[in-house]
Enzyme design. Sequence first.
Site, PDB file in Angstrom:
ATOM      1  N   HIS A   1      54.748  43.510  42.280  1.00 45.80           N
ATOM      2  CA  HIS A   1      56.038  43.389  42.968  1.00 45.80           C
ATOM      3  C   HIS A   1      55.876  43.514  44.477  1.00 45.80           C
ATOM      4  O   HIS A   1      56.493  42.775  45.242  1.00 45.80           O
ATOM      5  CB  HIS A   1      56.999  44.470  42.469  1.00 45.80           C
TER       6      HIS A   1
ATOM      7  N   TYR B   1      66.930  44.429  42.072  1.00 43.44           N
ATOM      8  CA  TYR B   1      67.017  45.132  40.795  1.00 43.44           C
ATOM      9  C   TYR B   1      68.381  45.044  40.127  1.00 43.44           C
ATOM     10  O   TYR B   1      68.454  44.844  38.897  1.00 43.44           O
ATOM     11  CB  TYR B   1      66.569  46.586  40.962  1.00 43.44           C
TER      12      TYR B   1
ATOM     13  N   GLU C   1      57.305  51.207  44.940  1.00 44.50           N
ATOM     14  CA  GLU C   1      57.167  50.019  45.790  1.00 44.50           C
ATOM     15  C   GLU C   1      57.436  50.327  47.252  1.00 44.50           C
ATOM     16  O   GLU C   1      56.718  49.824  48.145  1.00 44.50           O
ATOM     17  CB  GLU C   1      58.100  48.916  45.274  1.00 44.50           C
TER      18      GLU C   1
ATOM     19  N   TYR D   1      43.601  42.376  45.301  1.00 46.12           N
ATOM     20  CA  TYR D   1      43.842  40.965  45.587  1.00 46.12           C
ATOM     21  C   TYR D   1      44.655  40.788  46.856  1.00 46.12           C
ATOM     22  O   TYR D   1      45.260  41.719  47.382  1.00 46.12           O
ATOM     23  CB  TYR D   1      44.557  40.285  44.413  1.00 46.12           C
TER      24      TYR D   1
ATOM     25  N   ARG E   1      50.879  33.315  45.363  1.00 50.36           N
ATOM     26  CA  ARG E   1      49.845  33.525  44.353  1.00 50.36           C
ATOM     27  C   ARG E   1      48.928  34.654  44.806  1.00 50.36           C
ATOM     28  O   ARG E   1      48.700  34.834  46.000  1.00 50.36           O
ATOM     29  CB  ARG E   1      49.006  32.259  44.135  1.00 50.36           C
TER      30      ARG E   1
ATOM     31  N   GLY F   1      36.849  34.890  36.843  1.00 48.99           N
ATOM     32  CA  GLY F   1      36.906  36.350  36.802  1.00 48.99           C
ATOM     33  C   GLY F   1      35.780  37.005  37.575  1.00 48.99           C
ATOM     34  O   GLY F   1      35.793  38.215  37.792  1.00 48.99           O
TER      35      GLY F   1
ATOM     36  N   THR G   1      35.398  36.784  40.653  1.00 48.93           N
ATOM     37  CA  THR G   1      35.819  37.113  42.017  1.00 48.93           C
ATOM     38  C   THR G   1      36.020  38.612  42.257  1.00 48.93           C
ATOM     39  O   THR G   1      35.472  39.142  43.229  1.00 48.93           O
ATOM     40  CB  THR G   1      37.068  36.304  42.417  1.00 48.93           C
ATOM     41  N   PRO G   2      36.765  39.347  41.412  1.00 52.94           N
ATOM     42  CA  PRO G   2      36.820  40.793  41.654  1.00 52.94           C
ATOM     43  C   PRO G   2      35.513  41.484  41.296  1.00 52.94           C
ATOM     44  O   PRO G   2      35.144  42.488  41.902  1.00 52.94           O
ATOM     45  CB  PRO G   2      37.964  41.276  40.753  1.00 52.94           C
TER      46      PRO G   2
ATOM     47  N   PHE H   1      44.456  37.292  34.837  1.00 53.88           N
ATOM     48  CA  PHE H   1      44.989  36.505  35.942  1.00 53.88           C
ATOM     49  C   PHE H   1      46.275  35.774  35.570  1.00 53.88           C
ATOM     50  O   PHE H   1      46.924  35.188  36.412  1.00 53.88           O
ATOM     51  CB  PHE H   1      43.947  35.483  36.409  1.00 53.88           C
TER      52      PHE H   1
ATOM     53  N   PRO I   1      49.642  35.700  32.259  1.00 58.56           N
ATOM     54  CA  PRO I   1      50.134  36.296  31.014  1.00 58.56           C
ATOM     55  C   PRO I   1      49.416  35.719  29.811  1.00 58.56           C
ATOM     56  O   PRO I   1      49.066  34.538  29.775  1.00 58.56           O
ATOM     57  CB  PRO I   1      51.625  35.892  31.002  1.00 58.56           C
TER      58      PRO I   1
END
Length: 412
Positions: A84, A94, A136, A189, A205, A279, A281-282, A399, A401
């Site tokens: 978020h 919200y 947040e 990220y 993204r 995957g 990358t991290p 990365f 759902p």
Amino acid sequence: MLQQHKEIVQATVPVLQQHGETITTEFYRTLFEENPSLFNIFNPANQQNGGQARSLAASILAYAAHIDKLDQLGGMVNRITHKHASLEVQPEHYPIVGDHLLRAIRTVLGEAATPAVIDAWGAAYGQLAEIMTGVEQKLYTEGREQPGGWAGYAPLRVERKVVESETITSFHLASPTGAPLPSFLPGQYLAVKAQVPDSAFTQTRQYSLSQAANGTTYRISVKRESAPPHIAAAENGLISNHLHRSVHEGDTILAHVPQGDFVLRDNSKPVVLLSGGVGITPAICMAEHLARNSNSRPVLFVHATTQRRHHAFRDEVRALAAAYPHTRALVYYEKVSPADVQGRDYDLEGRITIDSLRPHLFEQATDYYYCGPVGFMAAVENVLDELNVPLSDRYSEAFAPDPSFVTELANA
């Protein structure tokens, strides 16, 4: 939140198991019909394939089942609030979401959605919103006030653009003014915001930072996505294709300060990094950080890819393993060509299996970090189950759902 509200919410768990995905599908339908500007935040591709609805349904179900022991939901809350924050979700969003969620519950459950049920879920949502907005706002404050930090999205200049494989390209980013960049944790990220020509909405993204923090540049490595047959090409891969085709050295992109909770735990246990496809990358960021900053923590870097032309960071990983004795690399190619050299390009042919992996693992308790496509993640989970690796030693990030509601529920 009153105890009677908690009891009612918990009593709805079987109903959510049966109708949760239908409720969240209805929720997103009315949400976007009445608030189309929210497409500036949400990824349309995840709406088309139903992934976002499944993910939300799983999260709501997990929340309902643990409404009286919220301390057990820390991982879920951290994952969602970091996402978020990267999307700049604000407190005023919200109430809109809450209204559409309660309306969807009424629509799907009909007479079963009694005033008492709606009141209980209204209270439950209010409690969750308060928790989420609190976390947040803390993330926003930290992002803004840290050395080199900023609020919202700021321009970063593309210093270098490097092709890493047939599908993955790296973008090396720096401040246009030469100012230092905020530090970040390995595995986090960078959210990139762009508006593609002829597209009605901006899109954001998240791309893993693929190089350890150095204070002056960020590196993100982007896979050029193609659209599956059931998803419009204009939606899936929209931003990755834009970055590959239209963003060049010297251009600027809008980026958020780094976020993400898929990060290395600070302990002395050995580490196994398992990555499939992009995957990596991290994983390579974690590997570089561990190699350069831990002289005694053993690291096994395991990467699986289809073939040489899809293998990003081959030389970089080999160089890390050669320079740091406590770091080892193990590369799987599903398809080996006559030109591939074992020990240079790859180590093992085929996919990761428990029999091929076990001889390379550490004997003592180990932390496992894994990231990759859905099928790869499921295969790794099966291997870790067979190895009896406790859940407390497993850390993962998806990365996108998962297409399975059962998997999304387990993740939540």
